[in-house]
Design a protein around this motif. Structure first.
Motif, PDB file in Angstrom:
ATOM      1  N   GLY A   1       0.830  -1.210   0.000  1.00  0.00           N
ATOM      2  CA  GLY A   1       0.000   0.000   0.000  1.00  0.00           C
ATOM      3  C   GLY A   1       0.857   1.249   0.000  1.00  0.00           C
ATOM      4  N   ALA A   2       1.936   1.229   0.789  1.00  0.00           N
ATOM      5  CA  ALA A   2       2.832   2.388   0.831  1.00  0.00           C
ATOM      6  C   ALA A   2       3.465   2.621  -0.532  1.00  0.00           C
ATOM      7  N   ALA A   3       3.874   1.528  -1.186  1.00  0.00           N
ATOM      8  CA  ALA A   3       4.499   1.666  -2.504  1.00  0.00           C
ATOM      9  C   ALA A   3       3.500   2.211  -3.517  1.00  0.00           C
ATOM     10  N   PHE A   4       2.250   1.743  -3.436  1.00  0.00           N
ATOM     11  CA  PHE A   4       1.209   2.285  -4.329  1.00  0.00           C
ATOM     12  C   PHE A   4       1.019   3.775  -4.070  1.00  0.00           C
ATOM     13  N   GLY A   5       1.014   4.158  -2.782  1.00  0.00           N
ATOM     14  CA  GLY A   5       0.838   5.573  -2.444  1.00  0.00           C
ATOM     15  C   GLY A   5       1.957   6.431  -3.019  1.00  0.00           C
ATOM     16  N   VAL A   6       3.190   5.929  -2.890  1.00  0.00           N
ATOM     17  CA  VAL A   6       4.344   6.658  -3.419  1.00  0.00           C
ATOM     18  C   VAL A   6       4.254   6.765  -4.944  1.00  0.00           C
ATOM     19  N   ALA A   7       3.966   5.615  -5.587  1.00  0.00           N
ATOM     20  CA  ALA A   7       3.890   5.608  -7.056  1.00  0.00           C
ATOM     21  C   ALA A   7       2.811   6.556  -7.546  1.00  0.00           C
ATOM     22  N   GLY A   8       1.641   6.506  -6.892  1.00  0.00           N
ATOM     23  CA  GLY A   8       0.541   7.369  -7.308  1.00  0.00           C
ATOM     24  C   GLY A   8       0.894   8.838  -7.163  1.00  0.00           C
ATOM     25  N   THR A   9       1.527   9.184  -6.041  1.00  0.00           N
ATOM     26  CA  THR A   9       1.893  10.581  -5.816  1.00  0.00           C
ATOM     27  C   THR A   9       2.822  11.087  -6.908  1.00  0.00           C
ATOM     28  N   LEU A  10       3.838  10.298  -7.228  1.00  0.00           N
ATOM     29  CA  LEU A  10       4.820  10.733  -8.222  1.00  0.00           C
ATOM     30  C   LEU A  10       4.185  10.826  -9.609  1.00  0.00           C
ATOM     31  N   ILE A  11       3.396   9.820  -9.965  1.00  0.00           N
ATOM     32  CA  ILE A  11       2.817   9.798 -11.306  1.00  0.00           C
ATOM     33  C   ILE A  11       1.786  10.915 -11.461  1.00  0.00           C
ATOM     34  N   GLN A  12       0.964  11.129 -10.426  1.00  0.00           N
ATOM     35  CA  GLN A  12      -0.035  12.201 -10.503  1.00  0.00           C
ATOM     36  C   GLN A  12       0.626  13.568 -10.619  1.00  0.00           C
ATOM     37  N   SER A  13       1.756  13.743  -9.933  1.00  0.00           N
ATOM     38  CA  SER A  13       2.422  15.046  -9.981  1.00  0.00           C
ATOM     39  C   SER A  13       2.961  15.325 -11.372  1.00  0.00           C
ATOM     40  N   VAL A  14       3.546  14.320 -11.998  1.00  0.00           N
ATOM     41  CA  VAL A  14       4.098  14.520 -13.333  1.00  0.00           C
ATOM     42  C   VAL A  14       2.965  14.685 -14.347  1.00  0.00           C
TER      43      VAL A  14
END
Lengths: 300, 336
Positions: free
Chosen positions: B76-89
């Motif tokens: 879940g933490a990895a999904f949260g990190v991935a989502g944050t980075l991808i959404q920002s870009v």
């Protein structure tokens, strides 16, 4: 007059189209320079290339004699501030936060803020008169306030020079004057070099210490507005017949478009308009009072 | 301001409080997850067992339930990190690994592995490579114009559709039993998984940690347009590629291990952003919230229809659907 920014044999273009072709230009330091010209004359392209937002095909932009392309972008950002034409306001960001972004070139991820950053941000907000808005969200501000916030951000960068691409577009007249007065103060009180692209010739003539008129990617004339801004130049650059008279407030050249056929039938003063069309002599116009003390006037 | 030696960080209370509250909630959720099931273990005994006091429940708590709960938290933490980075870009609150094709790339590779009779240990590595391959295609299509937000998303959507079509082809031509296994993998499940999967994901996050520390700072400027960013001395294109690349790595790794669990990467960053009241998703809080969401989703997946086990991806999708409707209603409300 020493040049802070220069271009040497500058060639810039977009896919297939060359906009600037071998431009050599020197922008004097400690001066408010204004670039004018008709739409698509390359004035924004020139400003954006000098701000390293565009990469030239050939030639170089020199900052204090050094090619800007060879300098680390972070170092350039400490000496050269840029305000693009319509910057995107991050949703919900506060004024203080946005102005603080101007400190980026002085920060690292392991040193994200310093006392110096705080001082610079405070000073920038005071200069641009947005201190009272510090905690407001930028996207709730009026156009004029917003533009002052953006200028404050570039001021927080604490640079010698500031480049602005049409900073008064989309503002009403009062806010245009407000922004131009601020730029004038920056030059006069802080010794900043200010370079702006403006649309309004009369504002350019009033505020500029150095005026650059461009057409088709080339500089047609450059110098003090009082020396270069004539009806001939306006016809040459904009293809517009006009009369140039001294401004009753500032004494700077004031460009008054001549009556066109349409305009003349409406006002019925065809004769007066026709006779003065294209005239460079301003003696026919009643003498005007000189500029009141303290009014922002282009540097003599 | 917060000073830790030479490190000076602008200090705000809200993100710290939110992070602490989320961490406490996560710990509670893990204890509850270890407690519920057959047999039921009282939370007190769970805590005693975890602290090594030695209880009759050690086998159930420590060996059977703990690995899966830890995997849920880490994934879940990895999904949260991935989502944050991808959404920002992508500059888009609805972007997530499945919008930019990483999930489908991993899914296609996993489907091929599962239906071609390849060894089970090859499924995760194949999925990882598939996810990264899809990302390379997206980057190649999107990077020509500096990986600009809209082009990045469009390239991702195109690649996602192409890979999804290929998945359908493979599924239709496969043996039905293999097809069903692939179907469950695609929904995403934590059943039968544990320490080894958690270790892979945690290892990836640990290796990426220095990059993530940088990313937390670099994300700050991701909301500025390129001209403004260049004006203050940044290189926006290089930053975007760095941030998106990091997000894609995290997404591909976690998807390879637990399958295409939907919506955690989508929801966690945006809810965290609203909790912190920032103009962009906060990395740490998004990771904690992602962990909390997946632990709860997996608990629900285990218990709701017990003894039938649902894939966790079904539960996260059930949470994500209403969330999307909520976002849509909020967006319309704000503009009117």
């Amino acid at each position: 007059m020493t040049a802070l920014l220069s271009t040497r044999d500058l060639v810039v273009g977009y896919e297939g189209r060359t906009v600037l072709d071998g431009l050599d230009l020197d922008l004097p330091a400690d001066t408010f320079t204004v670039i004018v010209g008709p739409n698509a004359c390359g004035k924004s392209t020139l400003l954006r290339t000098m701000a390293r937002l565009l990469t030239p095909r050939r030639g170089a932009v020199l900052l204090d004699g050094a090619a800007i392309r060879d300098l680390p972008t972070r170092d350039v950002a400490r000496r050269l501030g840029v305000l693009p034409q319509s910057p995107l306001v991050p949703e919900g960001i506060t004024v203080a936060d946005l102005v603080g972004r101007g400190r980026q070139p002085y920060q690292r991820w392991w040193r994200q803020w310093s006392a110096e950053d705080g001082r610079a941000v405070e000073e920038a907000m005071r200069l641009a008169d947005v201190g009272a808005l510090a905690d407001r969200a930028v996207d709730t501000l009026s156009g004029g306030q917003r533009q002052r916030v953006w200028i404050a951000m570039t001021l927080a960068q604490d640079t010698d020079a500031l480049l602005l691409d049409e900073p008064t577009t989309f503002l009403d007249l009062a806010h245009q004057v407000e922004v131009l007065d601020l730029l004038h103060r920056l030059r006069a009180e802080r010794g900043r070099t200010v370079v702006a692209v403006l649309h309004d010739l009369n504002q350019a003539a009033r505020y500029a210490g150095h005026l650059i008129a461009m057409r088709d990617g080339a500089v047609v004339a450059a110098g003090k507005p009082r020396e270069i801004l004539t009806a001939d130049l306006v016809r040459d650059v904009f293809g517009l017949d006009c009369v140039v008279v001294p401004c009753p407030v500032s004494g700077a050249p004031l460009v008054v478009p001549a009556l066109t056929q349409t305009g003349s039938t409406q006002t019925g003063s065809t004769q007066a308009g026709r006779t003065q069309t294209g005239s460079t002599q301003t003696s026919a116009v009643p003498a005007v009072t000189p500029a009141p003390a303290g009014a922002p006037v282009g540097d003599a | 301001m917060l000073r830790l030696g030479a490190v000076v960080v602008p200090f705000r209370w809200r993100p710290v409080v939110v992070a602490l509250v989320l961490f406490v909630l996560l710990c509670l959720a893990v204890v509850i997850s270890l407690s519920l099931g057959t047999p039921y273990v009282a939370p007190v005994d769970v805590v005693r067992s975890l602290s090594g006091a030695g209880t009759p429940y050690d086998l159930v708590v420590r060996d059977l339930r703990l690995p899966r709960a830890v995997l849920a938290a880490v994934a879940g933490a990895a999904f949260g990190v991935a989502g944050t980075l991808i959404q920002s870009v992508a500059r888009n609150p609805l972007a997530s690994p499945d919008v930019i094709g990483v999930t489908q790339g991993a899914g296609l590779a996993a489907t091929i592995a599962l239906t071609s009779g390849a060894a089970a240990v090859l499924v995760a590595p194949a999925a990882l490579l598939g996810g990264l391959a899809a990302a390379v295609v997206v980057f190649a299509l999107g990077a020509r114009h500096g990986l600009a937000a809209q082009r990045f998303v469009l390239a991702g959507v195109a690649v996602a559709f192409a890979f999804r079509a290929l998945i359908e082809v493979v599924m239709l031509t496969a043996d039905p039993i293999d097809g069903l296994r692939a179907q469950i993998w695609l929904i995403g499940t934590l059943a039968g998984k544990g320490w080894s999967e958690a270790a892979w994901i945690a290892g990836t996050l640990a290796v990426l940690l220095p990059v993530l520390l940088w990313a937390g700072w670099a994300l700050r400027s991701s909301t500025l347009d390129d001209d403004t960013a260049r004006g203050i001395g940044l290189r926006p294109v290089a930053r975007r590629i760095g941030l998106a690349g990091t997000g894609v790595l995290a997404a591909a790794m976690v998807t390879a291990q637990v399958g295409a669990v939907d919506f955690v990467a989508l929801v966690a960053p945006q809810v965290a952003r609203r909790l912190v009241r920032a103009e962009r998703p906060p990395l740490l809080c998004a990771a904690l919230l992602g962990a909390l969401l997946l632990v709860l989703a997996d608990l629900g997946a285990r218990r709701l229809l017990a003894p039938t086990q649902l894939p966790a991806g079904v539960l996260t999708a059930a949470i994500g659907g209403p969330y999307l409707i909520f976002v849509l209603l909020r967006t319309r409300g704000r503009r009117s």
